[in-house]
Scaffold this active site. Structure first.
Site, mmCIF file in Angstrom:
data_model
loop_
_atom_site.group_PDB
_atom_site.id
_atom_site.type_symbol
_atom_site.label_atom_id
_atom_site.label_comp_id
_atom_site.label_asym_id
_atom_site.label_seq_id
_atom_site.Cartn_x
_atom_site.Cartn_y
_atom_site.Cartn_z
ATOM 1 N N GLU A 66 38.474 31.038 75.279
ATOM 2 C CA GLU A 66 37.451 32.028 75.645
ATOM 3 C C GLU A 66 38.033 33.258 76.326
ATOM 4 O OE1 GLU A 66 37.209 28.797 76.124
ATOM 5 O OE2 GLU A 66 35.290 28.081 75.361
ATOM 6 N N PHE A 128 26.839 17.585 83.196
ATOM 7 C CA PHE A 128 28.041 17.718 82.375
ATOM 8 C C PHE A 128 28.244 19.177 81.957
ATOM 9 C CE2 PHE A 128 30.097 17.670 78.114
ATOM 10 C CZ PHE A 128 31.360 17.298 78.559
ATOM 11 N N GLN A 129 29.435 19.671 82.149
ATOM 12 C CA GLN A 129 29.819 21.045 81.817
ATOM 13 C C GLN A 129 28.933 22.092 82.498
ATOM 14 O OE1 GLN A 129 30.422 21.483 77.522
ATOM 15 N NE2 GLN A 129 32.553 20.889 77.811
ATOM 16 N N LYS A 178 19.988 26.155 78.429
ATOM 17 C CA LYS A 178 19.771 25.649 77.070
ATOM 18 C C LYS A 178 18.278 25.584 76.741
ATOM 19 C CE LYS A 178 21.541 22.137 73.929
ATOM 20 N NZ LYS A 178 22.422 20.966 73.785
ATOM 21 N N MET A 490 59.623 42.075 84.114
ATOM 22 C CA MET A 490 59.271 42.903 85.265
ATOM 23 C C MET A 490 59.487 42.128 86.558
ATOM 24 S SD MET A 490 58.483 45.880 86.204
ATOM 25 C CE MET A 490 57.515 46.997 85.175
#
Lengths: 588, 196
Positions: A66, A128-129, A178, A490
């Site tokens: 993501e 969950f999640q 949802k 760097m």
């Protein structure tokens, strides 16, 4: 992407209020906002939205992580000037967006990120999640929304677009439960329109300020324009150029300002700051008037503040009132949209002879220019600066270059000369390694007809190299130049200068990038000498598909000049005389 | 220096976090913060008092305005205004020791709002120094303070409604704006009331 019939149906939703599911409302609203491309990754809490996608004329690109979705949306926005859209599921999907959102926040890039969340009934129960993504992103978004009612979806998304692109742009996140996606509501696009945008109440461009600015410019002997990202954001290129030309004022650019003023313009000094050329920084230190246009006096451009441009009066033209007097105390603040302010200021600016000051700056260039790497003969070594410079020459600068973060980024800024805005896409404020590859994918979707080059280091490239699969799946043509020096370059440079060459955790073993590309069905080639560069670049350009060039460059080269943190702008570390570059040079 | 910000914010979940988070990010400690309903249904009014430099004051106000849920912000620096705080103070007291406290309460124009066999509760409204004065006197007497609850400062500018933003949204400015000299007179009058 749907068919013509779906496009027509989607269009009817926009004109006739219709009962739709929340998931359909998400897409219908995006269509109404002019969105054609989104970047995302499905998951449980966003599945209703994905299920409805096929009914709408929007192209979805499946990313591999993501973070890539957020960077792609960001690259899309930077290349096109439109709002980029990323989609993710709840929990880890949402948290993976965060680095990309922060990247966009620090560089003022308009994004709308849509995340699913668990159903409102279990919100706050550690389901969950489940993660509190509006809480997590609060400091790195312009605004965010938690939506748990279907009827609130369209107004929230429409507001999100307005907020993202207005004033000083930035990312907005819309978190939708949802059950809100599954419920239905009357979708009325027109009625979901947000209240008119409220400009920041502290914007202030007063007569007296304009007059004072004009007066300072008229009487200045050594003025410099400092041009930043705001030039591109407010599309003030013409106005900036008029100001510079009419009053004969040289222009120095920030990293994100590159492209906002043509590199080939005689008044263009180049990049200022930590890795700016010495004459630019010296000129700023000697200047008696700085005209800051759409920039925020970041620590990377000022050096230590106590000694910054001590002789200069300062005019600050800036859209964000919170930036005024934040780092540098200014004498005149013109707080408003850069283009609008310049339009008001220009009629007060008469022609002016700036030749003496310009000559002084030109004279200070001389010695440095002779030592420039571009003028050095081929010594058999492959230097990153040569790669970047040859790339610029061969593409005639007609490419969008997307860089990662580190040494190669600074070499790009120094040796690739940008004539036009939106041709350099780079993470400036946050300095996000892993940005280049996904952002380039977004840029290519925004500008499919443009040649797009990734320039990345071997370290940063590996942070998001999984997006090679996305390139393969979407069959897009991107050219990738890896500046491979076997170090986190760097950081190694800092260890060399400031930590007694203690190269702790910077040597880096990488996969064979050409084989890695091959595993994705992407062609590639390793380049070890300068003589091969042109041929390799041409092969990449003419290849029908994506192409990866693995440039195995000198391992311990450093970016010069460099202003150490805590030093004044004129206290630069210069390329040492025993540098192999100079040893082999004709002029020595 | 002490800054007092008066903010009108949307009355919805999460707004307090956004405002508080801004101060947290700047590592500025909030001395006091009060929130409650305002004269408009959908808006809450906050008074935030914090210690920050004069330059930071400008930046805080500008940053507060950048929050989408913040409708108006006023930085009441030295402007004519009225500030009040409410305190509830519970003091251990028996029927033998009450009368001394009653006297103090009388002097400070506070009120006794609860009384039990072992304790009493004082309600006091006033400026911060007055409340602190009462607390100090109680501490210096034989009384034992059991609990203190203070509301934090609430501040309102004198005169007509000063929020240009809210007026633009249709807020009632009250009387038509007073001419300058009358306004000065009104300010003196209210100054007199406060000093009582």
């Amino acid at each position: 992407m749907g068919t013509d019939a779906t496009a027509q149906a989607a269009h009817e939703h926009l004109t006739t209020p219709t009962r739709l599911t929340g998931a359909e409302i998400v897409w219908a609203t995006l269509v109404g906002e002019g969105v054609t491309d989104v970047f995302g990754y499905p998951g449980g809490a966003i599945l209703p939205v994905y299920d409805a996608l096929r009914k709408f004329p929007i192209r979805h690109t499946l990313v591999r992580h993501e973070q890539g979705a957020a960077h792609m949306a960001d690259g899309y926005a930077r290349a096109s000037g439109k709002v980029g859209v990323a989609i993710a599921t709840s929990g880890p999907g949402a948290t993976n967006l965060v680095t990309g959102i922060a990247t966009a926040m620090l560089d003022s890039i308009p994004l709308v990120c849509i995340t699913g969340n668990v159903s409102s009934k279990v919100l706050g129960t550690d389901a969950f999640q489940e993660v509190d993504i509006t809480g997590i992103t609060l400091p790195v978004t312009k605004h965010n929304f938690l939506i748990f009612r279907t009827e609130d979806i369209a107004p929230a998304i429409r507001s999100a677009f307005q907020i993202a692109r207005s004033g000083r742009p930035g990312p907005v996140l819309v978190d939708i439960t949802k059950d809100a996606q599954q419920g239905t509501a009357i979708f009325d696009f027109a009625a979901a329109k947000p209240r008119p945008y409220r400009p920041h109440p502290m914007l202030r461009v007063e007569e007296s300020g304009l007059a004072q600015a004009a007066e300072l410019i008229r009487h200045s002997k050594r003025p410099i324009i400092l041009a930043g990202h705001g030039v591109t954001e407010s599309e003030a290129m013409e106005q900036l150029r008029t100001l510079a030309e009419r009053a004969q004022i040289p222009v120095a650019l920030t990293l994100l300002g590159l492209g906002g003023f043509p590199a080939s313009h005689p008044l263009n000094l180049g990049m200022m700051g930590m890795h700016g050329e010495s004459w630019v920084n010296h000129a700023i230190q000697e200047s008696d008037l700085l005209i800051a246009c759409g920039m925020r006096f970041d620590d990377r451009v000022t050096g230590t503040l106590a000694t910054y441009a001590p002789k200069a009066k300062k005019i600050h033209i800036e859209v964000d009132p919170a930036e005024i007097n934040k780092n540098v105390k200014v004498d005149v603040a013109l707080v408003g949209d850069l283009r609008a302010v310049l339009e008001e200021l220009l009629p007060r600016i008469p022609g002016r002879d700036g030749s003496a000051w310009i000559k002084t700056i030109e004279a200070s260039k001389g010695a440095v220019a002779v030592h420039d790497i571009k003028n050095l003969p081929d010594s058999g070594h492959l230097w990153a600066a040569h790669v970047v410079h040859d790339l610029w020459r061969i593409t005639a600068g007609n490419a969008i270059v997307v860089t990662d973060v580190g040494q190669h980024q600074m070499w790009e800024a120094q040796y690739f000369h940008h004539e036009h805005p939106r041709t350099l896409i780079t993470s400036g404020g946050l300095g996000t390694m892993g940005f280049a590859l996904p952002a380039a994918i977004g840029a290519k979707f925004a500008c499919p007809e443009k040649e797009v080059w990734v320039i990345a280091g071997d370290g940063g490239f590996q942070m998001t190299s999984a997006e090679l699969s996305t390139i393969a799946q979407e069959k897009i043509k991107i050219n990738i130049a890896i500046i491979n020096n076997g170090y986190l370059g760097m950081v190694r440079q800092w260890q060399q200068f400031f930590y007694e060459r203690n190269y702790e955790a910077t040597p880096l073993v990488s996969p064979d990038f050409v084989k890695l590309a091959d595993a994705h069905g992407i062609r590639g080639r390793a380049v070890r000498t300068r003589a091969e560069v042109a041929d390799a670049v041409n092969e990449a350009r003419s290849a029908p598909g994506a192409f990866l060039l693995n440039f195995l460059v000198e391992k311990e080269d450093s970016v010069y000049p460099m202003i150490p943190v805590g030093s004044a702008l004129h206290e630069m570390i210069r390329r040492p005389d025993n540098d192999p570059l100079l040893e082999s040079a004709d002029d020595k | 220096m002490l800054h007092t910000f008066v903010a009108y914010v949307e009355d919805r979940p999460g707004v307090l976090t956004r405002v508080a988070s801004l101060f947290r990010r700047l590592n500025i400690n909030i001395h006091s913060l009060t929130v409650g309903h305002s004269e408009r249904n959908s808006l809450s009014r906050m008074t935030v008092v914090c210690d920050a430099s004069a330059e930071a004051g400008h930046r805080i106000r500008a940053s507060l305005f950048k929050l989408e849920n913040v409708v108006d912000v006023d930085d009441i620096a030295g402007a004519p205004s009225v500030t009040r705080e409410l305190a509830l103070i519970k003091v251990a007291a028996t029927k033998h020791t009450r009368s001394a406290i009653f006297e103090l309460v009388e002097v400070f124009r506070a009120r006794i709002v609860d009384l039990t066999a072992e304790s009493l509760m004082i309600e006091m409204t006033g400026v911060e120094s007055k409340i602190e004065g009462l607390i100090q006197v109680l501490n210096e007497s034989d009384s034992r303070i059991l609990e203190i609850c203070r509301s934090g400062k609430m501040t309102m500018r004198r005169g007509h409604h000063t929020s240009g933003v809210l007026r633009a949204m249709g807020a009632d400015p009250g009387e038509k704006p007073l001419p300058d000299d009358e306004f000065a007179g009104a300010a003196e009058e209210s100054a007199a009331i406060e000093s009582e």
